[in-house]
Design a protein around this motif. Sequence first.
Motif, PDB file in Angstrom:
ATOM      1  N   ARG A  81      -4.111 -32.958 -16.032  1.00 43.41           N
ATOM      2  CA  ARG A  81      -5.076 -32.619 -16.757  1.00 43.41           C
ATOM      3  C   ARG A  81      -5.836 -33.703 -17.749  1.00 43.41           C
ATOM      4  NH1 ARG A  81      -5.255 -30.433 -21.744  1.00 43.41           N
ATOM      5  NH2 ARG A  81      -3.177 -30.118 -21.850  1.00 43.41           N
ATOM      6  N   ILE A  82      -7.045 -33.728 -18.075  1.00 41.26           N
ATOM      7  CA  ILE A  82      -7.906 -34.826 -18.885  1.00 41.26           C
ATOM      8  C   ILE A  82      -8.179 -33.957 -20.224  1.00 41.26           C
ATOM      9  CG2 ILE A  82     -10.009 -35.811 -19.167  1.00 41.26           C
ATOM     10  CD1 ILE A  82     -10.029 -36.976 -16.389  1.00 41.26           C
ATOM     11  N   ASP A  83      -8.090 -34.697 -21.165  1.00 40.37           N
ATOM     12  CA  ASP A  83      -8.271 -34.135 -22.578  1.00 40.37           C
ATOM     13  C   ASP A  83      -9.677 -34.479 -22.790  1.00 40.37           C
ATOM     14  OD1 ASP A  83      -7.063 -32.419 -24.060  1.00 40.37           O
ATOM     15  OD2 ASP A  83      -5.813 -33.979 -25.152  1.00 40.37           O
ATOM     16  N   PRO A  93     -10.878 -22.305 -13.678  1.00 38.94           N
ATOM     17  CA  PRO A  93     -12.092 -22.229 -12.954  1.00 38.94           C
ATOM     18  C   PRO A  93     -12.638 -23.567 -12.713  1.00 38.94           C
ATOM     19  CG  PRO A  93     -12.400 -21.572 -15.223  1.00 38.94           C
ATOM     20  CD  PRO A  93     -10.814 -21.382 -15.007  1.00 38.94           C
ATOM     21  N   GLU A  94     -11.908 -24.681 -13.668  1.00 32.17           N
ATOM     22  CA  GLU A  94     -12.298 -25.983 -13.578  1.00 32.17           C
ATOM     23  C   GLU A  94     -11.571 -26.756 -12.676  1.00 32.17           C
ATOM     24  OE1 GLU A  94     -10.263 -24.641 -15.490  1.00 32.17           O
ATOM     25  OE2 GLU A  94      -8.753 -26.072 -16.450  1.00 32.17           O
ATOM     26  N   LEU A  95     -10.339 -26.025 -12.024  1.00 30.24           N
ATOM     27  CA  LEU A  95      -9.583 -26.757 -11.002  1.00 30.24           C
ATOM     28  C   LEU A  95      -9.871 -25.968 -10.026  1.00 30.24           C
ATOM     29  CD1 LEU A  95      -6.139 -26.987 -12.972  1.00 30.24           C
ATOM     30  CD2 LEU A  95      -7.678 -28.728 -12.571  1.00 30.24           C
ATOM     31  N   GLY A 109      -7.824 -22.113 -18.525  1.00 29.00           N
ATOM     32  CA  GLY A 109      -7.872 -23.524 -18.048  1.00 29.00           C
ATOM     33  C   GLY A 109      -6.334 -23.816 -17.957  1.00 29.00           C
ATOM     34  N   ALA A 110      -6.360 -25.225 -17.379  1.00 29.08           N
ATOM     35  CA  ALA A 110      -5.017 -25.941 -17.305  1.00 29.08           C
ATOM     36  C   ALA A 110      -4.489 -25.979 -18.861  1.00 29.08           C
ATOM     37  CB  ALA A 110      -5.416 -27.368 -16.639  1.00 29.08           C
ATOM     38  N   GLY A 111      -3.224 -25.830 -18.744  1.00 31.47           N
ATOM     39  CA  GLY A 111      -2.436 -26.022 -20.374  1.00 31.47           C
ATOM     40  C   GLY A 111      -2.634 -24.679 -20.972  1.00 31.47           C
ATOM     41  N   GLU A 112      -3.618 -23.647 -20.806  1.00 35.19           N
ATOM     42  CA  GLU A 112      -3.625 -22.401 -21.211  1.00 35.19           C
ATOM     43  C   GLU A 112      -2.589 -21.434 -20.855  1.00 35.19           C
ATOM     44  OE1 GLU A 112      -8.214 -22.965 -22.593  1.00 35.19           O
ATOM     45  OE2 GLU A 112      -7.554 -21.078 -21.277  1.00 35.19           O
ATOM     46  N   VAL A 113      -2.085 -20.554 -21.853  1.00 37.84           N
ATOM     47  CA  VAL A 113      -0.991 -19.501 -21.425  1.00 37.84           C
ATOM     48  C   VAL A 113      -1.879 -18.322 -20.585  1.00 37.84           C
ATOM     49  CG1 VAL A 113       0.403 -17.634 -22.228  1.00 37.84           C
ATOM     50  CG2 VAL A 113       0.303 -20.088 -23.430  1.00 37.84           C
ATOM     51  N   VAL A 114      -1.468 -17.988 -19.439  1.00 41.67           N
ATOM     52  CA  VAL A 114      -2.038 -17.135 -18.646  1.00 41.67           C
ATOM     53  C   VAL A 114      -1.360 -15.681 -19.175  1.00 41.67           C
ATOM     54  CG1 VAL A 114      -2.556 -16.147 -16.344  1.00 41.67           C
ATOM     55  CG2 VAL A 114      -2.714 -18.428 -16.863  1.00 41.67           C
ATOM     56  N   PRO A 115      -2.231 -14.825 -19.520  1.00 43.94           N
ATOM     57  CA  PRO A 115      -1.598 -13.395 -20.030  1.00 43.94           C
ATOM     58  C   PRO A 115      -1.276 -12.628 -18.727  1.00 43.94           C
ATOM     59  CG  PRO A 115      -3.794 -13.197 -20.244  1.00 43.94           C
ATOM     60  CD  PRO A 115      -3.687 -14.605 -19.760  1.00 43.94           C
ATOM     61  N   THR A 116      -0.067 -11.662 -18.879  1.00 43.96           N
ATOM     62  CA  THR A 116       0.330 -10.882 -17.715  1.00 43.96           C
ATOM     63  C   THR A 116      -0.345  -9.495 -17.838  1.00 43.96           C
ATOM     64  OG1 THR A 116       2.031 -10.055 -19.044  1.00 43.96           O
ATOM     65  CG2 THR A 116       2.390 -12.134 -17.888  1.00 43.96           C
ATOM     66  N   SER A 117      -1.336  -9.360 -18.812  1.00 45.86           N
ATOM     67  CA  SER A 117      -1.732  -7.797 -18.795  1.00 45.86           C
ATOM     68  C   SER A 117      -3.259  -7.529 -18.337  1.00 45.86           C
ATOM     69  CB  SER A 117      -1.838  -7.663 -20.383  1.00 45.86           C
ATOM     70  OG  SER A 117      -2.467  -8.667 -21.035  1.00 45.86           O
ATOM     71  N   GLU A 140       1.558 -24.984 -12.706  1.00 39.50           N
ATOM     72  CA  GLU A 140       1.464 -24.256 -13.872  1.00 39.50           C
ATOM     73  C   GLU A 140       1.955 -22.841 -13.682  1.00 39.50           C
ATOM     74  OE1 GLU A 140      -1.584 -24.805 -16.630  1.00 39.50           O
ATOM     75  OE2 GLU A 140      -1.483 -27.053 -16.716  1.00 39.50           O
ATOM     76  N   LEU A 141       1.153 -22.104 -12.723  1.00 43.19           N
ATOM     77  CA  LEU A 141       1.459 -20.715 -12.241  1.00 43.19           C
ATOM     78  C   LEU A 141       3.123 -20.470 -12.006  1.00 43.19           C
ATOM     79  CD1 LEU A 141      -1.801 -19.436 -10.963  1.00 43.19           C
ATOM     80  CD2 LEU A 141      -0.711 -18.887 -13.011  1.00 43.19           C
ATOM     81  N   SER A 142       3.594 -21.530 -11.234  1.00 42.34           N
ATOM     82  CA  SER A 142       4.995 -21.349 -10.717  1.00 42.34           C
ATOM     83  C   SER A 142       5.999 -21.271 -12.106  1.00 42.34           C
ATOM     84  CB  SER A 142       5.422 -22.541  -9.951  1.00 42.34           C
ATOM     85  OG  SER A 142       4.652 -22.525  -8.579  1.00 42.34           O
ATOM     86  N   GLU A 143       5.648 -22.095 -12.960  1.00 47.88           N
ATOM     87  CA  GLU A 143       6.488 -22.492 -14.348  1.00 47.88           C
ATOM     88  C   GLU A 143       6.524 -21.220 -15.098  1.00 47.88           C
ATOM     89  OE1 GLU A 143       5.281 -26.312 -15.960  1.00 47.88           O
ATOM     90  OE2 GLU A 143       6.184 -27.198 -14.091  1.00 47.88           O
ATOM     91  N   SER A 144       5.127 -20.540 -15.282  1.00 45.91           N
ATOM     92  CA  SER A 144       4.639 -19.466 -16.186  1.00 45.91           C
ATOM     93  C   SER A 144       5.168 -18.212 -15.557  1.00 45.91           C
ATOM     94  CB  SER A 144       3.610 -19.430 -16.766  1.00 45.91           C
ATOM     95  OG  SER A 144       2.485 -19.029 -15.715  1.00 45.91           O
ATOM     96  N   ARG A 145       5.186 -18.121 -14.282  1.00 42.79           N
ATOM     97  CA  ARG A 145       5.214 -16.874 -13.438  1.00 42.79           C
ATOM     98  C   ARG A 145       4.353 -15.634 -14.055  1.00 42.79           C
ATOM     99  NH1 ARG A 145       8.639 -17.180  -9.546  1.00 42.79           N
ATOM    100  NH2 ARG A 145       8.926 -14.879  -9.332  1.00 42.79           N
TER     101      ARG A 145
END
Lengths: 409, 245
Positions: free
Chosen positions: A202-204, B13-15, B45-53, B73-78
């Motif tokens: 990721r780019i900051d 959406p950015e990825l 976005g990348a690095g943000e917590v995706v909610p499950t609700s 990211e989605l594999s780690e957070s599940r």
Amino acid sequence: MPLPVRTRVATGAGLAVAALSRRVGAGEGSVIGGRVLLAVDPGALARLAAGRSIALVSGTNGKTTTTRMLASALETREPVVTNSAGANLMTGLVTTLARGAEEPAVLEVDEGLLPKAIVGLHPSVVLLLNLSRDQLDRIGEVRTHAQRWRAALEAAPATAVVANADDPLVAWAAGLARQVTWVGTGQRWRLDAYSCPNCGERIDWADDGAWTCTNCTLARPTAHLSLEDGEVVLSDGRRLTLSLQLPGWPNKANAVMAAAAAEVLGVDPVAALDAVGAVSHVAGRYQVLSVDGMSIRLLLAKNPAGWAEALDLIRPAPMPVVVGINARIPDGRDPSWLWDVPFERLRGRLVVCTGDRGRDLAVRLRYAEVDHRFVDGYLAAVRAARAPDVDLAANYTSFQDARRELARG
Amino acid sequence: MADSTVTIALLYPELLGTYGDGGNATVLAERLRWRGIGAQVVAFGAGEVVPTSCELYLMGGGEDGPQALAARELSESRALHAAVDNGAVVFGTCAGIQVLGQEFANADGSPHPGLALLDVRTVRGPGTRAIGELLSEPLVDGLPVLTGYENHGAVTHLGSDVRPLGRVVHGVGNGGGDGTEGAVSGRIVATYMHGPALARNPALADLLLSWVVGSTLAPLDDTEVDELRAERLRAVKRRRWRLPR
């Protein structure tokens, strides 16, 4: 060094065909002329380029305008040859070079062709404007370009590069070049650079536009020259006012890039900026046409980054707007990008949709809750706008069609 | 009635939004609002917590590097796995179908683990990308012909736990030689019709929404979309018979 006979014959034949093509009204003739020239002498490009000062201008947006600006800046010193009609493939480049024997050349080059042009032309300077999504069906992923530019510039140590420091893809592409002048353009488009072109992480992005990869060492290079509050700040700290005929931020960015390249080529930046400021409409962009007593201003936007800027330049509601969309080969056959453009900003006015793919736009505008109607044909579309002043914004081939059809009246 | 507002999560959406894929979120939200049902689109976005609700999750097309980052990211957070267990609806296009699967190919062709929410495996294709109009006869009841545009280099093989979304009439689709397009399993739908697939196929949008709302939805005036669909179907036919434009 005189050109070999074969190249002289090829040049004569190519230019004659180009002139004939112009005379019969088939266009600028660069493409057909270039084909003839290269058929007679396939090695003509290298021979025409040898010993000459050549500047190449490439990027997704702003190539034609920046090329014109740089040519104007260099013309304050000496005549140059330039492909001002935007013929930016090999045939167009070779025809342009053939138009003069030793004048410096300022050439707009297609993004995909740039590596080949660097190898074939040994340019003194390469300007890298920006890279963003465009014609994905033909050009493919934008990172692939950055990768190829990077390799070509690494292998061209004698070429000076002028590069946009605010575009991570461009900064990475120029990263292995021997001599780089970094320009701070204040670019706002980020959608294609959220993940690092170097490592994929990721780019900051900081609020002031500074960017850093969260994983590797790629970060915004320090600019030698930058655009700040409408002024150009030079490397020696001098601040110059930027006064342009052309509207909007994109043209300011183009101007500062052109001035930086002119300085690398030995033109005083003050004189360069004066010449750049005098450039008015380029190849029909921002041209005003009169139709049935209505005055129609033409705007060109080819991709989401370009449209984001064009929407800023369109005069405010309730003035109606005509938007033309095609999806021919030069436009990209896939108009999915319409959904990346914030057309919601056109609410509060009538938008007349036209062009081959005007119906795709109509559906997009329906979901953007923008008042619209589809009208086939540019004259009919402009008439349907029913206003004394209308902005007509269109993508590449739609812009050409509109210009032709409205000029005929 | 804040409770009844449907939340549509737009993932990365950015990825994963190379082809205007965010348009699908706009289409879904508007089609709910026009029927008087509250809807909001939230982008993660990348690095943000995706909610499950959330009720609906969307994943679009992307380039190789960004796609792998999203998958990691989605594999780690599940988070998406938990949402699916809660009954959420998932719609994936292009890279979306690949990330949702068991595995997909990295830029160098090596396998990268996917989320395993769909029993599909994606490998590197024959070299030429599948680019162009894509038309399929849907294998899901109640849908008319599906029309879209594809642009991908990979080939997706369906496993035994998924059904194809459609059978290719024009274009390439999954590309594994079986003539299938997309994949469906439970409330997860994926397709190679990238970009605004739901703009061109409002019936598919309404099918996903009916799963969210729990009932069939009132019809909308889709005249403009019908005109666009008719034009695209004619364009495909012209190309099939090599007729001039």
